[in-house]
Design a protein around this motif. Structure first.
Motif, PDB file in Angstrom:
ATOM      1  N   GLN A 280      -6.959   0.259  -1.940  1.00  0.00           N
ATOM      2  CA  GLN A 280      -6.989   0.815  -4.054  1.00  0.00           C
ATOM      3  C   GLN A 280      -5.185   0.970  -4.021  1.00  0.00           C
ATOM      4  O   GLN A 280      -4.574   0.273  -5.031  1.00  0.00           O
ATOM      5  CB  GLN A 280      -7.971   2.248  -3.874  1.00  0.00           C
ATOM      6  CG  GLN A 280      -9.050   1.494  -4.096  1.00  0.00           C
ATOM      7  CD  GLN A 280     -10.105   2.393  -4.493  1.00  0.00           C
ATOM      8  OE1 GLN A 280     -10.557   3.546  -3.301  1.00  0.00           O
ATOM      9  NE2 GLN A 280     -10.173   1.860  -6.261  1.00  0.00           N
ATOM     10  N   ASP A 283      -2.996  -1.599  -3.736  1.00  0.00           N
ATOM     11  CA  ASP A 283      -3.460  -2.394  -5.277  1.00  0.00           C
ATOM     12  C   ASP A 283      -3.100  -2.260  -6.667  1.00  0.00           C
ATOM     13  O   ASP A 283      -2.281  -2.815  -7.302  1.00  0.00           O
ATOM     14  CB  ASP A 283      -4.899  -2.863  -5.349  1.00  0.00           C
ATOM     15  CG  ASP A 283      -5.621  -3.684  -6.616  1.00  0.00           C
ATOM     16  OD1 ASP A 283      -4.296  -4.619  -6.487  1.00  0.00           O
ATOM     17  OD2 ASP A 283      -6.034  -3.667  -7.690  1.00  0.00           O
ATOM     18  N   GLU A 284      -2.867  -1.027  -6.874  1.00  0.00           N
ATOM     19  CA  GLU A 284      -1.425  -0.048  -7.718  1.00  0.00           C
ATOM     20  C   GLU A 284       0.025  -0.162  -7.621  1.00  0.00           C
ATOM     21  O   GLU A 284       0.665  -0.789  -8.955  1.00  0.00           O
ATOM     22  CB  GLU A 284      -1.992   1.331  -7.689  1.00  0.00           C
ATOM     23  CG  GLU A 284      -3.402   1.567  -8.648  1.00  0.00           C
ATOM     24  CD  GLU A 284      -3.982   3.256  -7.803  1.00  0.00           C
ATOM     25  OE1 GLU A 284      -2.982   3.756  -7.279  1.00  0.00           O
ATOM     26  OE2 GLU A 284      -5.524   3.944  -8.320  1.00  0.00           O
ATOM     27  N   HIS A 285       0.226  -0.823  -6.228  1.00  0.00           N
ATOM     28  CA  HIS A 285       1.749  -0.908  -6.857  1.00  0.00           C
ATOM     29  C   HIS A 285       1.732  -2.544  -6.339  1.00  0.00           C
ATOM     30  O   HIS A 285       2.852  -2.937  -5.767  1.00  0.00           O
ATOM     31  CB  HIS A 285       2.265  -0.462  -5.141  1.00  0.00           C
ATOM     32  CG  HIS A 285       1.886   0.896  -5.031  1.00  0.00           C
ATOM     33  ND1 HIS A 285       1.696   1.807  -4.636  1.00  0.00           N
ATOM     34  CD2 HIS A 285       3.854   1.685  -5.123  1.00  0.00           C
ATOM     35  CE1 HIS A 285       1.586   3.023  -4.953  1.00  0.00           C
ATOM     36  NE2 HIS A 285       2.750   2.630  -4.900  1.00  0.00           N
ATOM     37  N   GLN A 286       0.896  -3.353  -6.415  1.00  0.00           N
ATOM     38  CA  GLN A 286       1.188  -4.931  -6.774  1.00  0.00           C
ATOM     39  C   GLN A 286       1.078  -5.530  -5.477  1.00  0.00           C
ATOM     40  O   GLN A 286       1.477  -6.039  -5.179  1.00  0.00           O
ATOM     41  CB  GLN A 286       1.790  -5.437  -7.551  1.00  0.00           C
ATOM     42  CG  GLN A 286       1.367  -4.804  -9.473  1.00  0.00           C
ATOM     43  CD  GLN A 286       2.195  -3.733  -9.641  1.00  0.00           C
ATOM     44  OE1 GLN A 286       2.890  -2.931  -9.234  1.00  0.00           O
ATOM     45  NE2 GLN A 286       1.090  -2.494  -9.889  1.00  0.00           N
ATOM     46  N   ILE A 287       0.458  -5.011  -4.262  1.00  0.00           N
ATOM     47  CA  ILE A 287       0.778  -5.375  -2.978  1.00  0.00           C
ATOM     48  C   ILE A 287      -1.053  -5.828  -2.710  1.00  0.00           C
ATOM     49  O   ILE A 287      -1.632  -4.877  -2.535  1.00  0.00           O
ATOM     50  CB  ILE A 287       0.908  -4.637  -2.118  1.00  0.00           C
ATOM     51  CG1 ILE A 287       2.356  -4.165  -2.147  1.00  0.00           C
ATOM     52  CG2 ILE A 287       0.938  -4.643  -0.862  1.00  0.00           C
ATOM     53  CD1 ILE A 287       3.174  -3.052  -1.591  1.00  0.00           C
ATOM     54  N   ALA A 288      -1.444  -7.047  -2.560  1.00  0.00           N
ATOM     55  CA  ALA A 288      -2.309  -7.740  -2.210  1.00  0.00           C
ATOM     56  C   ALA A 288      -2.590  -8.130  -0.756  1.00  0.00           C
ATOM     57  O   ALA A 288      -2.703  -8.971  -0.293  1.00  0.00           O
ATOM     58  CB  ALA A 288      -2.499  -9.257  -3.141  1.00  0.00           C
ATOM     59  N   ASN A 320       6.844 -15.684   1.534  1.00  0.00           N
ATOM     60  CA  ASN A 320       7.418 -14.316   1.272  1.00  0.00           C
ATOM     61  C   ASN A 320       8.846 -13.488   2.251  1.00  0.00           C
ATOM     62  O   ASN A 320       9.164 -15.161   2.587  1.00  0.00           O
ATOM     63  CB  ASN A 320       5.992 -12.701   2.202  1.00  0.00           C
ATOM     64  CG  ASN A 320       5.210 -13.392   1.668  1.00  0.00           C
ATOM     65  OD1 ASN A 320       4.214 -13.349   2.646  1.00  0.00           O
ATOM     66  ND2 ASN A 320       4.144 -12.544   0.638  1.00  0.00           N
ATOM     67  N   GLU A 324       9.804  -8.174   0.600  1.00  0.00           N
ATOM     68  CA  GLU A 324       8.428  -7.848   0.309  1.00  0.00           C
ATOM     69  C   GLU A 324       7.468  -7.020   1.929  1.00  0.00           C
ATOM     70  O   GLU A 324       7.493  -6.272   1.675  1.00  0.00           O
ATOM     71  CB  GLU A 324       7.849  -8.769   0.200  1.00  0.00           C
ATOM     72  CG  GLU A 324       8.171  -9.302  -1.143  1.00  0.00           C
ATOM     73  CD  GLU A 324       7.297 -11.267  -1.541  1.00  0.00           C
ATOM     74  OE1 GLU A 324       7.091 -10.989  -2.620  1.00  0.00           O
ATOM     75  OE2 GLU A 324       7.418 -11.711  -0.500  1.00  0.00           O
ATOM     76  N   HIS A 327       9.250  -3.251   1.301  1.00  0.00           N
ATOM     77  CA  HIS A 327       8.473  -3.062   0.763  1.00  0.00           C
ATOM     78  C   HIS A 327       7.462  -2.383   0.739  1.00  0.00           C
ATOM     79  O   HIS A 327       6.830  -1.250   0.475  1.00  0.00           O
ATOM     80  CB  HIS A 327       8.486  -3.497  -1.009  1.00  0.00           C
ATOM     81  CG  HIS A 327       7.732  -3.121  -1.831  1.00  0.00           C
ATOM     82  ND1 HIS A 327       8.396  -1.659  -2.482  1.00  0.00           N
ATOM     83  CD2 HIS A 327       7.000  -3.444  -2.978  1.00  0.00           C
ATOM     84  CE1 HIS A 327       8.201  -1.474  -3.863  1.00  0.00           C
ATOM     85  NE2 HIS A 327       6.043  -2.558  -3.738  1.00  0.00           N
TER      86      HIS A 327
END
Length: 341
Positions: A280, A283-288, A320, A324, A327
C-alpha cells in the motif's frame, strides 16, 4: 480491427482476408519456435492452454498419474485438484529443497514406478522466478514415455526455444508476458500428441492473434541484449536493497542470476509494526508491485516459510530504467526509516 474484421471461418472476401492473416501469424510464431504451424493452437492465454493440455492428457491419453510441483500456477494446481475429486487420478509432487530446487532423482523414481504418467512442470515460476531444467525433465519423460507439459508464460519471448529438439508435448504461452495484447495466447501441441477435439471451433480473435504474433517477433529481435539489460536492472536492485536493508532476504532463487529469470525478484522484508502493508505504501508512491504475506502465498508456504512476513514481487521489463530502480530502493528505505522505525 478496421480492415480485417471478417470471421475467418466464412467464405466471403472479408473472411478469407482474416483467415489469411491468422495463418500468417501462426506460421510466424511457429517459425520462431522451430515448430510446425499446425502445432500452434490459439487460446485466451496460458491458463486456458494449461487446462486444455491437462484435460487432453486425461481424456485422450487416459493418464492416471500426474507428476507436478507445489509451485505451479493456480491454473494447473486447481485443475489437478478438481481431477483428483472427480476422476480416479493420482497426483504426486516432486521433492524440493528450501529454495525450490527440484529433486530430479525423485522425478525419475516417480516415472519409473508408475505408468501412464503426465508431467507438468513450469519453465520458470511466476512468483519467485526459479528456472527449472525442462531439457533434462523432457529427456526423462521421453525415457519413460510420459507426456510432458510446461507452462512457459514467464519465459516465452525472453528465451529462444527450439521445440523440434526439446522433448515437450504441450507448452502454454500468454501474449501479455512479452508485451502483446491481454487475453490471447497459445498452446503448443506436438504433432502426434492427442488433444481434445473442437479446440479451434470457435471464432478466432483475429486482432489479438495478429498483435500476439507481432509482439512475439519484436521480442525475438535483439533478445539477448534485452535480457542482459533486464538482468542488469535486477542486479542493481538486489545490490541496492541488500546495502540499504541488510535484514532483507530473497525468496527461492530469485536473487541468483543463473537460477532465476531476470524479470522477477521476490524479496522478503524485515518484520515491522507498520499500520498497513508495504504494498500500500508503494502504491501511494505510484510504484506497482505484487506480493503479500507468507500465509496467503502457496509458493512461499511450499518453501517452508512459516513466519507470516511480507514479501514483494518485483516484475522488471526492458521498459524500466536505472532511475526507476534507484527510486524504488530509495522509497522502500525511506518507508522503513520513517514508518517502521
Amino acid at each position: 480491427m478496421l480492415d480485417q474484421y471478417g470471421i475467418p471461418s466464412t467464405h466471403h472476401g472479408y473472411g478469407r482476408d482474416a483467415k489469411a492473416a491468422v495463418a500468417i501469424s501462426r506460421a510466424g510464431i511457429a517459425k520462431l519456435l522451430n515448430a510446425l504451424p499446425e502445432e500452434i493452437i490459439f487460446t485466451a492465454g496460458a491458463a486456458e492452454a494449461d487446462n486444455i493440455a491437462i484435460l487432453s492428457a486425461v481424456n485422450c491419453s487416459f493418464i492416471d498419474h500426474i507428476i507436478t510441483t507445489p509451485f505451479e500456477h493456480p491454473a494447473v494446481l486447481q485443475s489437478l485438484n478438481a481431477l483428483q475429486r472427480k476422476h480416479d487420478i493420482r497426483v504426486s509432487y516432486i521433492k524440493h529443497d528450501e529454495h525450490g530446487n527440484l529433486d530430479l532423482h525423485h522425478l525419475e523414481y516417480l516415472l519409473r514406478t508408475n505408468t501412464r504418467n503426465f508431467v507438468s512442470v513450469m519453465h520458470a515460476n511466476n512468483d519467485i522466478g526459479n528456472l527449472n531444467d525442462i531439457e533434462t525433465i523432457g529427456l526423462l519423460c521421453k525415457k519413460y514415455k510420459a507426456i510432458f507439459h510446461t507452462d512457459a508464460a514467464q519465459t516465452t519471448g525472453k528465451y529462444r526455444y527450439d521445440l523440434a529438439g526439446l522433448n515437450v508435448n504441450f507448452m502454454a504461452v500468454s501474449g501479455h508476458k512479452f508485451h502483446g495484447p491481454k487475453g490471447i495466447g497459445f498452446l503448443y501441441c506436438r504433432k502426434g500428441t492427442k488433444h481434445l477435439p473442437g479446440i479451434n471451433s470457435g471464432t478466432d480473435n483475429v486482432a489479438g492473434i495478429i498483435g500476439l504474433s507481432k509482439a512475439f517477433a519484436i521480442a525475438h529481435d535483439d533478445m539477448e541484449p534485452k535480457l542482459n539489460y533486464i538482468q542488469g536492472l535486477k542486479s542493481r536492485l538486489i545490490t541496492q536493497l541488500a546495502e540499504l536493508l541488510p535484514a532483507i532476504t530473497f525468496n527461492g532463487n530469485s536473487g541468483i542470476a543463473i537460477k532465476s529469470i531476470p524479470s522477477i525478484l521476490n524479496v522478503r522484508l524485515p518484520e515491522t509494526n507498520m499500520s498497513k502493508s508495504i504494498l500500500q505504501y508503494l502504491d501511494e508512491h505510484q510504484i506497482a508491485v505484487s506480493g503479500g504475506y507468507s500465509s496467503s502465498s502457496p509458493v512461499l508456504k511450499a518453501l517452508g516459510i512459516t513466519a507470516d512476513t511480507e514479501s514483494i514481487r518485483f516484475s522488471i521489463s526492458r521498459f524500466n530504467t536505472l532511475q526507476e530502480i534507484d527510486h524504488v530502493a530509495e522509497v522502500i528505505t525511506s518507508i522503513y526509516q520513517t514508518v517502521a522505525a
